[in-house]
Design an enzyme around this catalytic site. Structure first.
Site, PDB file in Angstrom:
ATOM      1  N   GLY A  73       0.808  -1.216   0.000  1.00  0.00           N
ATOM      2  CA  GLY A  73       0.000   0.000   0.000  1.00  0.00           C
ATOM      3  C   GLY A  73       0.841   1.265   0.000  1.00  0.00           C
ATOM      4  O   GLY A  73       0.527   2.232  -0.703  1.00  0.00           O
ATOM      5  N   THR A  74       1.920   1.252   0.755  1.00  0.00           N
ATOM      6  CA  THR A  74       2.758   2.453   0.858  1.00  0.00           C
ATOM      7  C   THR A  74       3.390   2.784  -0.495  1.00  0.00           C
ATOM      8  O   THR A  74       3.373   3.941  -0.926  1.00  0.00           O
ATOM      9  CB  THR A  74       3.852   2.246   1.921  1.00  0.00           C
ATOM     10  OG1 THR A  74       3.212   1.919   3.162  1.00  0.00           O
ATOM     11  CG2 THR A  74       4.702   3.493   2.100  1.00  0.00           C
ATOM     12  N   ASN A 154      -8.060   4.183   8.425  1.00  0.00           N
ATOM     13  CA  ASN A 154      -7.554   3.016   9.153  1.00  0.00           C
ATOM     14  C   ASN A 154      -7.727   3.129  10.664  1.00  0.00           C
ATOM     15  O   ASN A 154      -7.744   2.116  11.346  1.00  0.00           O
ATOM     16  CB  ASN A 154      -6.086   2.783   8.804  1.00  0.00           C
ATOM     17  CG  ASN A 154      -5.259   4.042   8.827  1.00  0.00           C
ATOM     18  OD1 ASN A 154      -5.531   4.983   8.083  1.00  0.00           O
ATOM     19  ND2 ASN A 154      -4.272   4.085   9.676  1.00  0.00           N
ATOM     20  N   SER A 202      -3.657  -3.173  -0.793  1.00  0.00           N
ATOM     21  CA  SER A 202      -2.607  -3.970  -0.170  1.00  0.00           C
ATOM     22  C   SER A 202      -3.143  -5.351   0.175  1.00  0.00           C
ATOM     23  O   SER A 202      -4.327  -5.518   0.468  1.00  0.00           O
ATOM     24  CB  SER A 202      -2.106  -3.261   1.089  1.00  0.00           C
ATOM     25  OG  SER A 202      -1.075  -4.015   1.685  1.00  0.00           O
ATOM     26  N   SER A 203      -2.263  -6.330   0.158  1.00  0.00           N
ATOM     27  CA  SER A 203      -2.668  -7.723   0.375  1.00  0.00           C
ATOM     28  C   SER A 203      -2.786  -8.100   1.849  1.00  0.00           C
ATOM     29  O   SER A 203      -3.696  -8.827   2.245  1.00  0.00           O
ATOM     30  CB  SER A 203      -1.651  -8.622  -0.343  1.00  0.00           C
ATOM     31  OG  SER A 203      -1.474  -9.853   0.295  1.00  0.00           O
ATOM     32  N   CYS A 328       2.287   7.032  20.217  1.00  0.00           N
ATOM     33  CA  CYS A 328       3.329   6.855  21.233  1.00  0.00           C
ATOM     34  C   CYS A 328       4.273   5.707  20.918  1.00  0.00           C
ATOM     35  O   CYS A 328       5.443   5.742  21.271  1.00  0.00           O
ATOM     36  CB  CYS A 328       2.708   6.626  22.594  1.00  0.00           C
ATOM     37  SG  CYS A 328       1.805   8.072  23.148  1.00  0.00           S
TER      38      CYS A 328
END
Ligand SMILES: *Cc1c(COP(=O)(O)O)cnc(C)c1O
EC number: 2.8.1.7
Length: 394
Positions: A73-74, A154, A202-203, A328
């Protein structure tokens, strides 16, 4: 202490389904050919490559030759945005995106601003995380070349009005990219009905292997290559094809398409049960994101007076794997950019928890969380000076 292993982080990644792994295995060993080779081994690989491309295309009703395999995806996000930016530089240098995008979109936009003279507008969203269509339209200028708005978020699960955004883009002759990594395989998508020019997928978010994804590029869309080298992927994305992963992704896409209705119904019902159960048992709690336009498996709560990290730690001790809304874990103490963008005050954003449901989640798992979470929140609140002050006031 009761110890389970309960995975509630399907938005971060999913396990590879057995049917998927079974399809992949021969492509590591006996069917190891390079799809570019002119011999039987190569032809076998090429046949498998074509089949997988068809399976991924079918998931979103695209043509097979509009699907380009990437490393995830990125890479798809980076390629779509940089590729369009560089190819359309003579028309303009302005890109529109939103404040709640994945870092795969935000950071390539920041890079283009910093190093390549592009100008980026980061749109605000409403309290449920939806882009405001009138503000989007107002942001378009003569120099605008691309709109990039994610299909579904997301963190909070909100699904954007993609069709309407596509219509605005088309009306103004601007290309439209959407990051559909969370959506493709979880909700029905028909690119023929949406005015989408580029779509990232994305997979590993849909029970396929990690490190493989795809970019949908509508026929005729101009963009530069991102990975330069050999002639693979119709000369648009170089590098020997990752055959085992491509075959696995194809199978995962096929399963997602076949099981879509049942998947949505089951996850939505578990989601409703979890949300209702927690809201009933835990006071000072809110659900983040839209309740109507939401990913089937996404639940995101904010619990007042406490910190997300404490919740995660205590849940982990109970065997429950979840995710906090804050960054964080990446070494920063800032709360998530998404929760800030929907207008949550810092202290409430800090007490956020994402529980994401998937195909292996059971009713029993949801019951276990509804049973255990209230005591976790109560214990953390007991240690909180903020809570103390509120209780004393009453
Ligand atoms: C996971 C995710 C990505 C990144 O995909 P990778 O395959 O892990 O690189 C991008 N966008 C969204 C919305 C995601 O959820």
């Amino acid at each position: 202490m009761e110890k389970r292993r309960l995975y509630m982080d399907y938005s971060a990644t999913t396990p590879v389904k057995k049917e998927v792994l079974d399809e992949m295995m021969p492509y590591f060993t006996e069917n190891f050919g390079n799809a570019s080779s002119f011999h039987t081994f190569g032809r076998e690989a090429k046949t498998a490559l074509d089949k997988a491309r068809g399976q991924v295309a079918n998931l979103i009703n695209a043509k097979p030759n509009e699907i380009y395999f990437t490393a995830g995806g990125t890479e798809s996000d980076n390629w779509a945005i940089e590729g369009v930016a560089f190819a359309h530089r003579s028309k303009g240098n302005h890109i529109i995106t939103s404040k709640i995008e994945h870092h795969g979109v935000l950071h390539i936009c920041e890079y283009l601003e910093k190093h390549h003279g592009f100008e980026v507008t980061y749109l605000d969203v409403d309290a449920e995380g939806r882009v405001k269509l009138d503000e989007l339209e107002k942001a378009i200028k003569d120099t605008t070349i691309l709109i990039s708005i994610m299909f579904a978020n997301n963190e909070i699960g909100t699904i954007q009005p993609i069709k309407e955004i596509g219509e605005i883009a088309k009306k103004h002759n601007v290309l439209f990219h959407t990051d559909a990594v969370q959506a493709a395989g979880n909700v029905p998508i028909d690119v023929k009905e949406l005015n989408v020019d580029l779509m990232s997928m994305s997979s590993h978010k849909i029970y396929g292997p990690k490190g493989i994804g795809a970019l949908y590029i509508k026929t005729g869309t101009k963009l530069h290559s991102f990975v330069h080298g050999g002639a693979q992927e119709r000369r648009r994305r170089a590098g020997t094809e990752n055959m085992p992963s491509i075959v696995g992704y194809g199978k995962a896409a096929e399963l997602a398409k076949t099981n879509m209705d049942e998947h949505i119904e089951r996850l939505t019902s578990l989601r409703t049960k979890l949300i209702d159960g927690i809201l009933e048992k835990i006071p000072y709690t809110r659900v983040n994101g839209s309740l109507e336009d939401r990913l089937p498996g996404n639940v995101n709560f904010s619990f007042e007076f406490i910190e997300g990290e404490g919740i995660l730690l205590m849940l982990d001790m109970l065997g429950i794997a979840a995710s906090s809304g804050s960054a964080c874990t990446s070494g920063s103490l800032d709360p998530s950019h998404v929760l800030m963008a929907i207008g949550l005050p810092h202290e409430i954003a800090h007490g956020s928890l994402r529980l994401s449901i998937g195909d292996f989640t059971t009713e029993d798992d949801i019951d276990y969380i509804i049973e255990k979470l209230p005591a976790v929140i109560e214990r953390l609140r007991m240690m909180s000076p903020l809570y103390d002050a509120v209780i004393k006031q009453k």
